[in-house]
Scaffold this motif. Structure first.
Motif, PDB file in Angstrom:
ATOM      1  N   THR A   1      -3.868   3.275  -5.525  1.00 45.75           N
ATOM      2  CA  THR A   1      -2.987   3.574  -4.391  1.00 45.75           C
ATOM      3  C   THR A   1      -2.476   5.002  -4.465  1.00 45.75           C
ATOM      4  OG1 THR A   1      -2.282   1.260  -4.150  1.00 45.75           O
ATOM      5  CG2 THR A   1      -0.814   2.950  -3.259  1.00 45.75           C
ATOM      6  N   LEU A   2      -2.050   5.437  -5.650  1.00 47.95           N
ATOM      7  CA  LEU A   2      -1.554   6.804  -5.813  1.00 47.95           C
ATOM      8  C   LEU A   2      -2.658   7.828  -5.556  1.00 47.95           C
ATOM      9  CD1 LEU A   2       0.675   6.342  -8.996  1.00 47.95           C
ATOM     10  CD2 LEU A   2       1.417   6.467  -6.614  1.00 47.95           C
ATOM     11  N   PHE A   3      -3.868   7.554  -6.031  1.00 46.96           N
ATOM     12  CA  PHE A   3      -4.982   8.451  -5.764  1.00 46.96           C
ATOM     13  C   PHE A   3      -5.294   8.508  -4.274  1.00 46.96           C
ATOM     14  CE2 PHE A   3      -6.299   8.413 -10.319  1.00 46.96           C
ATOM     15  CZ  PHE A   3      -6.562   9.770 -10.451  1.00 46.96           C
ATOM     16  N   ALA A   4      -5.184   7.380  -3.591  1.00 51.64           N
ATOM     17  CA  ALA A   4      -5.466   7.350  -2.155  1.00 51.64           C
ATOM     18  C   ALA A   4      -4.480   8.222  -1.381  1.00 51.64           C
ATOM     19  CB  ALA A   4      -5.419   5.918  -1.640  1.00 51.64           C
ATOM     20  N   TRP A   5      -3.202   8.179  -1.756  1.00 52.98           N
ATOM     21  CA  TRP A   5      -2.211   9.022  -1.089  1.00 52.98           C
ATOM     22  C   TRP A   5      -2.466  10.499  -1.387  1.00 52.98           C
ATOM     23  CZ3 TRP A   5       2.178   8.057   2.053  1.00 52.98           C
ATOM     24  CH2 TRP A   5       2.329   6.722   2.432  1.00 52.98           C
ATOM     25  N   LEU A   6      -2.861  10.810  -2.617  1.00 51.44           N
ATOM     26  CA  LEU A   6      -3.179  12.196  -2.948  1.00 51.44           C
ATOM     27  C   LEU A   6      -4.418  12.661  -2.177  1.00 51.44           C
ATOM     28  CD1 LEU A   6      -2.685  14.763  -4.558  1.00 51.44           C
ATOM     29  CD2 LEU A   6      -3.941  13.731  -6.475  1.00 51.44           C
ATOM     30  N   ALA A   7      -5.405  11.792  -2.051  1.00 51.89           N
ATOM     31  CA  ALA A   7      -6.600  12.136  -1.280  1.00 51.89           C
ATOM     32  C   ALA A   7      -6.252  12.369   0.190  1.00 51.89           C
ATOM     33  CB  ALA A   7      -7.645  11.036  -1.414  1.00 51.89           C
ATOM     34  N   ALA A   8      -5.355  11.545   0.726  1.00 55.69           N
ATOM     35  CA  ALA A   8      -4.911  11.761   2.102  1.00 55.69           C
ATOM     36  C   ALA A   8      -4.224  13.112   2.237  1.00 55.69           C
ATOM     37  CB  ALA A   8      -3.967  10.631   2.528  1.00 55.69           C
ATOM     38  N   GLY A   9      -3.406  13.477   1.242  1.00 57.01           N
ATOM     39  CA  GLY A   9      -2.759  14.779   1.261  1.00 57.01           C
ATOM     40  C   GLY A   9      -3.771  15.914   1.214  1.00 57.01           C
ATOM     41  N   ALA A  10      -4.806  15.772   0.382  1.00 58.83           N
ATOM     42  CA  ALA A  10      -5.837  16.815   0.290  1.00 58.83           C
ATOM     43  C   ALA A  10      -6.574  16.973   1.620  1.00 58.83           C
ATOM     44  CB  ALA A  10      -6.821  16.473  -0.828  1.00 58.83           C
TER      45      ALA A  10
ATOM     46  N   GLY B   1      -5.120  -1.150  -9.604  1.00 63.21           N
ATOM     47  CA  GLY B   1      -4.904  -1.122  -8.165  1.00 63.21           C
ATOM     48  C   GLY B   1      -3.774  -0.189  -7.773  1.00 63.21           C
ATOM     49  N   HIS B   2      -2.706  -0.163  -8.567  1.00 58.34           N
ATOM     50  CA  HIS B   2      -1.574   0.709  -8.254  1.00 58.34           C
ATOM     51  C   HIS B   2      -1.940   2.179  -8.456  1.00 58.34           C
ATOM     52  CE1 HIS B   2       0.756  -2.854  -7.789  1.00 58.34           C
ATOM     53  NE2 HIS B   2       0.743  -3.165  -9.069  1.00 58.34           N
ATOM     54  N   VAL B   3      -2.704   2.471  -9.491  1.00 61.19           N
ATOM     55  CA  VAL B   3      -3.164   3.849  -9.699  1.00 61.19           C
ATOM     56  C   VAL B   3      -4.088   4.266  -8.557  1.00 61.19           C
ATOM     57  CG1 VAL B   3      -4.514   5.362 -11.199  1.00 61.19           C
ATOM     58  CG2 VAL B   3      -2.875   3.758 -12.199  1.00 61.19           C
TER      59      VAL B   3
ATOM     60  N   HIS C   1       2.343  -0.821 -16.637  1.00 60.48           N
ATOM     61  CA  HIS C   1       1.937  -0.034 -17.804  1.00 60.48           C
ATOM     62  C   HIS C   1       2.912  -0.203 -18.970  1.00 60.48           C
ATOM     63  CE1 HIS C   1       0.777   3.325 -20.310  1.00 60.48           C
ATOM     64  NE2 HIS C   1       1.940   3.928 -20.104  1.00 60.48           N
ATOM     65  N   VAL C   2       4.213  -0.115 -18.680  1.00 58.69           N
ATOM     66  CA  VAL C   2       5.217  -0.089 -19.740  1.00 58.69           C
ATOM     67  C   VAL C   2       5.550  -1.483 -20.248  1.00 58.69           C
ATOM     68  CG1 VAL C   2       7.605   0.530 -20.287  1.00 58.69           C
ATOM     69  CG2 VAL C   2       6.198   2.082 -18.921  1.00 58.69           C
ATOM     70  N   TYR C   3       5.693  -2.452 -19.333  1.00 61.91           N
ATOM     71  CA  TYR C   3       6.218  -3.757 -19.714  1.00 61.91           C
ATOM     72  C   TYR C   3       5.166  -4.862 -19.821  1.00 61.91           C
ATOM     73  CZ  TYR C   3      10.600  -1.503 -18.400  1.00 61.91           C
ATOM     74  OH  TYR C   3      11.657  -0.638 -18.287  1.00 61.91           O
ATOM     75  N   PHE C   4       4.025  -4.680 -19.147  1.00 65.82           N
ATOM     76  CA  PHE C   4       3.052  -5.778 -19.110  1.00 65.82           C
ATOM     77  C   PHE C   4       1.691  -5.378 -19.673  1.00 65.82           C
ATOM     78  CE2 PHE C   4       6.218  -6.656 -15.887  1.00 65.82           C
ATOM     79  CZ  PHE C   4       6.498  -8.008 -16.076  1.00 65.82           C
TER      80      PHE C   4
ATOM     81  N   PHE D   1       0.796  -1.230   0.000  1.00 62.61           N
ATOM     82  CA  PHE D   1       0.000   0.000   0.000  1.00 62.61           C
ATOM     83  C   PHE D   1       0.832   1.286   0.000  1.00 62.61           C
ATOM     84  CE2 PHE D   1       0.805  -0.935   4.435  1.00 62.61           C
ATOM     85  CZ  PHE D   1       1.055   0.305   5.013  1.00 62.61           C
ATOM     86  N   TRP D   2       2.145   1.208   0.052  1.00 67.92           N
ATOM     87  CA  TRP D   2       2.944   2.436   0.099  1.00 67.92           C
ATOM     88  C   TRP D   2       2.974   3.110  -1.268  1.00 67.92           C
ATOM     89  CZ3 TRP D   2       3.549   3.401   4.993  1.00 67.92           C
ATOM     90  CH2 TRP D   2       4.336   4.491   5.395  1.00 67.92           C
ATOM     91  N   ASN D   3       3.155   4.428  -1.283  1.00 74.60           N
ATOM     92  CA  ASN D   3       3.026   5.166  -2.543  1.00 74.60           C
ATOM     93  C   ASN D   3       4.159   4.876  -3.524  1.00 74.60           C
ATOM     94  OD1 ASN D   3       4.906   6.550  -0.945  1.00 74.60           O
ATOM     95  ND2 ASN D   3       4.316   8.556  -1.711  1.00 74.60           N
ATOM     96  N   GLY D   4       5.385   4.655  -3.040  1.00 70.72           N
ATOM     97  CA  GLY D   4       6.487   4.343  -3.943  1.00 70.72           C
ATOM     98  C   GLY D   4       6.262   3.041  -4.685  1.00 70.72           C
ATOM     99  N   ALA D   5       5.759   2.031  -3.972  1.00 69.71           N
ATOM    100  CA  ALA D   5       5.443   0.753  -4.621  1.00 69.71           C
ATOM    101  C   ALA D   5       4.304   0.932  -5.620  1.00 69.71           C
ATOM    102  CB  ALA D   5       5.064  -0.286  -3.567  1.00 69.71           C
ATOM    103  N   GLY D   6       3.315   1.761  -5.265  1.00 70.48           N
ATOM    104  CA  GLY D   6       2.221   2.017  -6.193  1.00 70.48           C
ATOM    105  C   GLY D   6       2.715   2.626  -7.490  1.00 70.48           C
ATOM    106  N   PHE D   7       3.636   3.607  -7.367  1.00 71.93           N
ATOM    107  CA  PHE D   7       4.177   4.237  -8.573  1.00 71.93           C
ATOM    108  C   PHE D   7       5.026   3.262  -9.378  1.00 71.93           C
ATOM    109  CE2 PHE D   7       7.911   6.209 -10.526  1.00 71.93           C
ATOM    110  CZ  PHE D   7       7.293   6.976 -11.503  1.00 71.93           C
ATOM    111  N   LEU D   8       5.978   2.625  -8.729  1.00 73.91           N
ATOM    112  CA  LEU D   8       6.933   1.792  -9.457  1.00 73.91           C
ATOM    113  C   LEU D   8       6.260   0.590 -10.104  1.00 73.91           C
ATOM    114  CD1 LEU D   8       9.914   1.480 -10.164  1.00 73.91           C
ATOM    115  CD2 LEU D   8      10.225   0.191  -8.056  1.00 73.91           C
ATOM    116  N   GLU D   9       5.417  -0.104  -9.351  1.00 70.84           N
ATOM    117  CA  GLU D   9       4.752  -1.273  -9.924  1.00 70.84           C
ATOM    118  C   GLU D   9       3.727  -0.853 -10.976  1.00 70.84           C
ATOM    119  OE1 GLU D   9       6.127  -3.863  -9.471  1.00 70.84           O
ATOM    120  OE2 GLU D   9       6.900  -4.045  -7.438  1.00 70.84           O
TER     121      GLU D   9
END
Length: 368
Positions: free
Chosen positions: A303-312, A299-301, A288-291, A275-283
């Motif tokens: 995760t990134l939205f959830a961290w942004l929502a927490a920031g908001a 699910g990874h996207v 997106h690029v390789y698979f 659930f961490w944001n770095g893993a969400g971005f990297l995975e």
């Protein structure tokens, strides 16, 4: 002794107090990186043996018994099924037994270190059968990133650009309204994401397609960090930098999967990876690029939205907190505070009044 006795004790205490932050950073970074990376070992690394007959079943069970907790060995019916599971990122490798030419199927783009760990295991299996192992790669990597780890260093660049900018937004921009700081933060995230995308694409060729998606996830990732860090500055002040280092470096880089996947780390970092944001971005970028987005990109996207929502949400809370501070009752002009036990000179008072902002900016600069 005379030189030491001549040093004012408040000044010495002041310096020693500010040394706490870099020393804590040193300790935290050492603990985080060494605990995450010092002794990688497989833990339930998912691999498969290709085949339906009893020979494949026996080989899979033998490997499972020999590896113990190290490998999670299953069987798949044929190479097509193995290929699908590798591209869905359910497996680190799939072994195709053959009396003449045993083959190992891998998808290195998912994790070069996991594929290497699996290759070591099955090289020994093939050698026991007296045959060399042929490795077949299912996800060719661009020439600019032959190990697939370049995206991890993109993550590092985005992270530093994001939390480093908060030193300015938080300290120098503290006089601005929270709404304006938040808008500036969105702009900073845009610039950071564009710089990162340019480095990943036309500059170093880490990514040879799908740059629009890489940019979008870069912006989401950067905006989440900037929003959270800007809001935290309201509550933590000069300790914000240390907190950001803990959140977005110590725990973030180590759990991102950029060096080792969770199956090669201990359970703590494996849990953070989910659930961490770095893993969400990297995975997310890897998927997106390789698979082709088939291995859990949504699910990874999310995760990134959830961290942004927490920031908001934190920004809203910080804005309300600052408004309450601004509306706090002011001491009536006719009432004077109780006399201090020792009077202070005008120079000392002026020095203390200028001390806090300067100290705060110095603490912020340490992390940058």
């Amino acid at each position: 002794m005379s030189s030491l006795s001549a040093v004012p004790r408040p000044a010495l205490r002041h310096v020693l107090t500010h040394l706490v932050t870099p020393l804590l950073m040193c300790l935290g970074m050492g603990i985080a990186y060494l605990s995450a990376f010092h002794a990688p070992a497989p833990h339930q690394l998912p691999v498969a043996v290709v085949g339906q007959g009893p020979q494949a079943q026996v080989l899979a069970q033998t490997l499972k018994d020999a590896a113990g907790d190290g490998l999670d060995v299953t069987t798949v019916a044929d190479t097509d099924a193995a290929r699908h599971r590798l591209l869905d990122r359910d497996l680190a490798a799939a072994y195709v037994p053959d009396a003449d030419a045993p083959t190992l199927l891998v998808a290195t783009a998912g994790s070069e270190t996991s594929a290497t760990a699996a290759e070591k295991v099955f090289t020994q299996v093939a050698a026991h059968q007296g045959r060399p192992l042929t490795v077949r790669e299912l996800t060719p990597l661009p020439a600019g990133d032959p190990t697939g780890q370049g995206l991890f260093f993109l993550l590092v660049a985005l992270s530093i650009g994001s939390y480093g900018s908060v030193a300015v937004l938080g300290a120098a921009g503290a006089v601005l309204a929270m709404r304006l700081r938040a808008l500036l933060g969105l702009g900073v995230a845009l610039v950071v994401s564009l710089l990162g995308t340019a480095l990943a694409g036309p500059v170093f060729h880490l990514v040879d397609h799908g740059l629009l998606g890489v940019w979008a996830m870069s912006w989401l990732y950067s905006a989440g960090i900037v929003a959270i860090s800007t809001a935290l500055h309201t509550f933590l002040g000069r300790w914000t930098t240390l907190t950001m280092m803990a959140l977005f470096v110590m725990l973030n880089f180590t759990s991102s999967g950029g060096i080792f996947q969770p199956e090669l780390q201990n359970g703590f970092y494996g849990a953070l990876h989910s659930f961490w944001n770095g893993a969400g971005f990297l995975e997310g970028v890897r998927d997106h690029v390789y698979f082709g987005g088939r291995a859990g990109l949504g699910g990874h996207v999310a995760t990134l939205f959830a961290w942004l929502a927490a920031g908001a949400a934190l920004l809203v809370l910080a804005a309300r907190t600052e408004r309450r501070r601004d509306l706090a009752p002011v001491r009536p002009a006719g009432r004077q505070p109780a006399a201090e036990p020792t009077a202070k000179s005008a120079d000392e008072s002026a020095e203390e009044s200028a001390e806090d902002p300067a100290e705060e900016e110095m603490e912020e600069a340490v992390g940058v």
